[in-house]
Design an enzyme around this catalytic site. Structure first.
Site, PDB file in Angstrom:
ATOM      1  N   GLY A  47      14.570 -12.413   4.368  1.00 33.09           N
ATOM      2  CA  GLY A  47      13.224 -13.230   4.386  1.00 33.09           C
ATOM      3  C   GLY A  47      13.245 -14.390   3.695  1.00 33.09           C
ATOM      4  N   ASP A 189       4.859  -7.055 -12.400  1.00 37.77           N
ATOM      5  CA  ASP A 189       3.974  -6.332 -13.179  1.00 37.77           C
ATOM      6  C   ASP A 189       4.235  -6.596 -14.778  1.00 37.77           C
ATOM      7  OD1 ASP A 189       2.919  -5.313 -10.986  1.00 37.77           O
ATOM      8  OD2 ASP A 189       3.942  -3.530 -11.269  1.00 37.77           O
ATOM      9  N   HIS A 216       3.920   0.328  -8.117  1.00 39.29           N
ATOM     10  CA  HIS A 216       3.547  -1.212  -8.129  1.00 39.29           C
ATOM     11  C   HIS A 216       2.374  -1.252  -7.028  1.00 39.29           C
ATOM     12  CE1 HIS A 216       4.811  -5.276  -7.838  1.00 39.29           C
ATOM     13  NE2 HIS A 216       5.037  -5.334  -6.748  1.00 39.29           N
TER      14      HIS A 216
END
Length: 354
Positions: A47, A189, A216
């Site tokens: 990606g 996070d 998440h």
């Protein structure tokens, strides 16, 4: 000037925000590697032409622990590879495009990072994301099982609470599953929790550590501010609640700020690069590399859970406990379990029925 900046960024990536033991976000670990002494390591980014993939490719090109950087996407990767490949750092870069080149991109990889998929848009839920990204993850993991079954897999594609279980099931079907080598990347996070905590407590962010556990997405993200260092005595219970909520809603904050024109791509690329760097250090034998990650776990009744993990030559070396929780955190832990359980089961069901 440019050379000084490049060396500074490279130095930052060589240091990791050790989630438990380092008093500094960028303190050098006990042992490190220069580009001359580091073993050869291949990293594949799946990606790589996307909003996260491109800055992540740049950051991995700057990492001296990477000797071979494979960039893959369904389109656009030759240009990204040519651009990044001109940077005068150690790794050799190659771009691969389309399904017929996926095998070549994956073969010999030590670490595979998966930011592939669609980003969140205003009004889009993580269930909406699931419907698109689950199929992408399934296809990529099927190829990983075939072409680099021993690689450490860093899952960024959302919703991580479901895509990691999907990957696990795909690997099980292929007979290649190793629970120590599959990671949901929750580092963003932690990055956010550190930033928000440092701002509110008025302490230097470089010295801050905040473990983040659970999952998440939304309320499944549980920052443990009671365990944050340095301890901030000037924060009220309301401050902690507000910091927790902001950490949980960090992605939405960015989506809204970009007004429909993007999601958290740059900060996610940074977080992904930090976690991949930790994986590489672990593979190379650097001691005491600890990061938070969403992994197969038995520290709760849920089959997957994010907590601090120690990374080593085989991936997960140790899953660390939750430590002492405040009453507010205990309540948050119980509140997140039903949603996280449902997301995990959704991923498992998808993988086994499709």
């Amino acid at each position: 000037m440019k050379g000084t900046m490049l060396r500074s960024v490279q130095a930052s990536l060589r240091r990791g925000p050790n989630a438990s033991s380092s008093p500094s976000s960028f303190r050098l670990l006990c042992r490190d590697y220069s580009s001359e002494s580091a073993p050869n390591r291949k990293v594949a980014v799946l990606g790589a032409a996307g909003g996260i993939g491109q800055p992540l490719a740049l950051l991995m090109k700057l990492n001296p622990l990477v000797s071979n950087l494979a960039l893959y996407d369904i389109a656009g990767t030759p240009g990204v590879a040519a651009d990044v490949g001109h940077i005068n750092t150690r790794s050799q870069v190659a771009g691969y495009m389309g399904e017929d080149q996926l095998a070549q991109a994956l073969e010999g990889s030590d670490v595979v990072i998966i930011p592939a998929g669609v980003p969140r848009k205003p009004g889009m839920t993580r269930d909406d994301l699931f419907n698109i990204n689950a199929g992408i993850v399934k296809s990529l993991c099927t190829a990983i099982a075939k072409y680099c079954p021993n690689a450490l897999v860093n899952m960024i594609s959302n919703p991580v609470n479901s895509t990691v279980p999907i990957a696990a099931e795909i690997f099980k079907k292929a007979g290649t599953y190793d629970e120590k080598k599959l990671f949901g990347v929750t580092t963003l996070d932690v990055v956010r929790a550190k930033t928000f905590y440092a701002g509110k407590a008025n302490v230097p962010v470089a010295g801050v550590n905040v473990p983040v556990v659970g999952g998440h997405a939304g309320i499944t993200i549980l920052p443990l501010f009671s365990q944050a260092t340095p301890e901030a005595n000037n924060l009220s219970d309301e401050d902690i609640k507000a910091l927790t909520k902001r950490t949980q809603d960090g992605g939405t904050e960015v989506v809204e700020a970009k007004a429909g024109k993007g999601s958290a791509t740059l900060s996610m690329a940074y977080a992904g690069a930090i976690f991949a760097d930790a994986c590489l250090k672990g593979l190379n034998g650097v001691p005491d590399v600890v990061e938070c990650s969403f992994v197969q776990s038995s520290i709760t009744e849920l089959p997957f859970f994010a907590s601090k993990v120690k990374l080593g030559k085989n991936g997960v070396e140790e899953i660390m406990g939750l430590g002492l929780l405040s009453d507010y955190e205990k309540q948050g832990l119980e509140s997140l379990k039903p949603e996280l359980k449902a997301s995990i089961e959704k991923g498992i069901k998808y993988a086994n029925q499709s």
